[in-house]
Design a protein around this motif. Structure first.
Motif, PDB file in Angstrom:
ATOM      1  N   ASP A 321       0.829  -1.212   0.000  1.00 51.92           N
ATOM      2  CA  ASP A 321       0.000   0.000   0.000  1.00 51.92           C
ATOM      3  C   ASP A 321       0.860   1.258   0.000  1.00 51.92           C
ATOM      4  O   ASP A 321       2.053   1.226   0.314  1.00 51.92           O
ATOM      5  CB  ASP A 321      -0.935   0.030   1.212  1.00 51.92           C
ATOM      6  CG  ASP A 321      -2.016  -1.033   1.134  1.00 51.92           C
ATOM      7  OD1 ASP A 321      -2.275  -1.511   0.018  1.00 51.92           O
ATOM      8  OD2 ASP A 321      -2.584  -1.377   2.182  1.00 51.92           O
ATOM      9  N   THR A 322       0.217   2.384  -0.308  1.00 48.31           N
ATOM     10  CA  THR A 322       0.850   3.696  -0.234  1.00 48.31           C
ATOM     11  C   THR A 322       0.180   4.512   0.860  1.00 48.31           C
ATOM     12  O   THR A 322      -1.048   4.650   0.870  1.00 48.31           O
ATOM     13  CB  THR A 322       0.739   4.439  -1.579  1.00 48.31           C
ATOM     14  OG1 THR A 322       1.455   3.713  -2.588  1.00 48.31           O
ATOM     15  CG2 THR A 322       1.333   5.827  -1.461  1.00 48.31           C
ATOM     16  N   THR A 323       0.987   5.028   1.779  1.00 49.17           N
ATOM     17  CA  THR A 323       0.493   5.876   2.863  1.00 49.17           C
ATOM     18  C   THR A 323       0.863   7.316   2.573  1.00 49.17           C
ATOM     19  O   THR A 323       2.024   7.619   2.300  1.00 49.17           O
ATOM     20  CB  THR A 323       1.094   5.440   4.208  1.00 49.17           C
ATOM     21  OG1 THR A 323       0.757   4.074   4.479  1.00 49.17           O
ATOM     22  CG2 THR A 323       0.579   6.322   5.339  1.00 49.17           C
ATOM     23  N   THR A 324      -0.127   8.200   2.627  1.00 48.47           N
ATOM     24  CA  THR A 324       0.103   9.613   2.330  1.00 48.47           C
ATOM     25  C   THR A 324       0.080  10.431   3.610  1.00 48.47           C
ATOM     26  O   THR A 324      -0.816  10.287   4.442  1.00 48.47           O
ATOM     27  CB  THR A 324      -0.968  10.135   1.349  1.00 48.47           C
ATOM     28  OG1 THR A 324      -0.913   9.361   0.151  1.00 48.47           O
ATOM     29  CG2 THR A 324      -0.714  11.582   1.001  1.00 48.47           C
ATOM     30  N   VAL A 325       1.083  11.300   3.751  1.00 46.55           N
ATOM     31  CA  VAL A 325       1.258  12.096   4.975  1.00 46.55           C
ATOM     32  C   VAL A 325       1.408  13.562   4.603  1.00 46.55           C
ATOM     33  O   VAL A 325       2.076  13.892   3.614  1.00 46.55           O
ATOM     34  CB  VAL A 325       2.492  11.619   5.761  1.00 46.55           C
ATOM     35  CG1 VAL A 325       2.659  12.431   7.049  1.00 46.55           C
ATOM     36  CG2 VAL A 325       2.404  10.142   6.082  1.00 46.55           C
ATOM     37  N   THR A 326       0.810  14.435   5.406  1.00 43.03           N
ATOM     38  CA  THR A 326       1.029  15.875   5.261  1.00 43.03           C
ATOM     39  C   THR A 326       1.769  16.363   6.500  1.00 43.03           C
ATOM     40  O   THR A 326       1.256  16.246   7.627  1.00 43.03           O
ATOM     41  CB  THR A 326      -0.298  16.628   5.120  1.00 43.03           C
ATOM     42  OG1 THR A 326      -0.991  16.161   3.951  1.00 43.03           O
ATOM     43  CG2 THR A 326      -0.049  18.130   4.999  1.00 43.03           C
ATOM     44  N   ILE A 327       2.966  16.890   6.299  1.00 40.30           N
ATOM     45  CA  ILE A 327       3.771  17.399   7.411  1.00 40.30           C
ATOM     46  C   ILE A 327       3.573  18.901   7.490  1.00 40.30           C
ATOM     47  O   ILE A 327       3.860  19.627   6.543  1.00 40.30           O
ATOM     48  CB  ILE A 327       5.265  17.057   7.214  1.00 40.30           C
ATOM     49  CG1 ILE A 327       5.434  15.541   7.131  1.00 40.30           C
ATOM     50  CG2 ILE A 327       6.104  17.627   8.339  1.00 40.30           C
ATOM     51  CD1 ILE A 327       6.874  15.103   6.879  1.00 40.30           C
ATOM     52  N   GLU A 328       3.053  19.350   8.635  1.00 40.34           N
ATOM     53  CA  GLU A 328       2.751  20.783   8.770  1.00 40.34           C
ATOM     54  C   GLU A 328       2.957  21.244  10.212  1.00 40.34           C
ATOM     55  O   GLU A 328       3.227  20.446  11.086  1.00 40.34           O
ATOM     56  CB  GLU A 328       1.312  21.055   8.340  1.00 40.34           C
ATOM     57  CG  GLU A 328       0.276  20.241   9.056  1.00 40.34           C
ATOM     58  CD  GLU A 328      -1.108  20.380   8.465  1.00 40.34           C
ATOM     59  OE1 GLU A 328      -1.244  21.083   7.424  1.00 40.34           O
ATOM     60  OE2 GLU A 328      -2.060  19.807   9.012  1.00 40.34           O
TER      61      GLU A 328
END
Length: 328
Positions: A321-328
């Motif tokens: 799978d592909t895990t998507t992350v937003t770093i903010e």
């Protein structure tokens, strides 16, 4: 005494039942005869003795390099029996050259394809690299050297009838070392790992632009360079415990990153993006640094040396799978 006569219907039914029962018995006997009798044994199927082996290479890039060309000569599997050797050649029969910078993230190139090998334990995989390898940087072109001419990686167990597809993942930020006073770049096994393709996933995402433009990032002259995401194994809660990319033993009070991946700028949608491919499934902690260009792979840097981390994010990687992350 009055006698009761059998009715024709009753007698007919008995005959039909008896004939039907006899037919069943004869059919069963015929079946047993065709199968060779009930005492015959079904032959055991032979246990498979081979597995299918494939090997690819991929890369996590490094700053200040436009080419990292590695010439692969041979792959060797070391096991309990005699070593198994695979030649890695181009169409002319010469060692195969691959620019690792052309294979970021999930991209890869196959160097051994669908080859049968005996089942069993292989204690080590050795990847032979020739002295024709080189790197092109802003300062010039330099030869790449590998200690003893080969990268020695962990092995694996080949299972019967199993497609053993593996990838050698090069984390060039970790593995490329510039020895002081030498006009060569060393490529070390540090940061090079062997992964089973069925057991890995992908981490990708974006970094908020406010982190890239933080006032602390003013120590560099170009906001688009030196940005990277540091990825640590497990769930970590304290930013102070996360260290830079340094050798084991430099400062064991800090946790060292599992891998470091660059953050690139996409002009079309004005976003800062990253991709970490071939990540073993599990929990990871992510942190962004805009000053990764000051992080030397064999020494420990901190805020005084211009290197620092911004924030903490937790992500879970699942195989396939592909895990998507937003770093903010």
């Amino acid at each position: 005494m009055k006698k009761i006569k059998n009715s024709p219907n009753s007698l007919y039914s008995r005959i039909i039942k008896r004939s039907f029962s006899t037919s069943l018995v004869m059919a069963a006997l015929a079946t047993l005869s065709a199968c060779g009798g009930s005492d015959d044994k079904v032959e055991d199927q032979p246990t498979p003795t081979t597995s299918t082996f494939s090997l690819s290479v991929s890369d996590a890039p490094v700053d200040d390099a436009s080419e990292v060309v590695v010439y692969f000569d041979e792959v060797e599997l070391i096991g309990n029996e005699s070593p198994i050797t695979f030649s890695v050649e181009d169409e002319n029969g010469d060692p195969r050259s691959i620019d690792l910078l052309s294979l970021p993230g999930e991209q890869f190139e196959v160097i051994v394809e669908d080859t049968e090998i005996p089942v069993g334990d292989y204690n080590q995989l050795r990847l032979s690299v020739t002295d024709d390898s080189y790197i092109v940087t802003n300062e010039g072109t330099y030869p790449i050297r590998v200690p003893s001419g080969e990268l020695k990686l962990d092995g694996f167990t080949a299972q019967p009838n199993f497609d053993a597809a593996y990838t050698v993942e090069f984390d060039l930020r970790k593995s490329l070392v510039d020895p002081v006073g030498q006009e060569v770049i060393m490529l070390k096994p540090r940061g090079v790992r062997l992964v089973l393709n069925d057991d890995v996933g992908t981490l990708n995402g974006t970094v908020d632009s406010t982190l890239v433009m933080d006032e602390k990032c003013a120590v560099k002259t170009d906001m688009f360079i030196g940005n990277a995401v540091y990825i640590y194994e497990g769930e970590q809660n304290l930013l102070d415990t996360l260290g830079d990319d340094a050798d084991t033993g430099v400062d064991d009070t800090e946790l060292r990153p599992f891998t470091v991946v660059p953050v690139t700028y996409n002009e079309s949608d004005e976003t800062f993006n990253f991709t970490a491919g071939f990540m073993p499934q599990g929990e990871y902690t992510l942190s962004f640094s805009c000053t990764a260009l000051f992080d030397e792979p064999e020494t420990d840097e901190d805020a005084e040396d211009g290197f620092f981390l911004h924030t903490i994010d937790i992500a879970t990687v699942a195989a396939g799978d592909t895990t998507t992350v937003t770093i903010e």
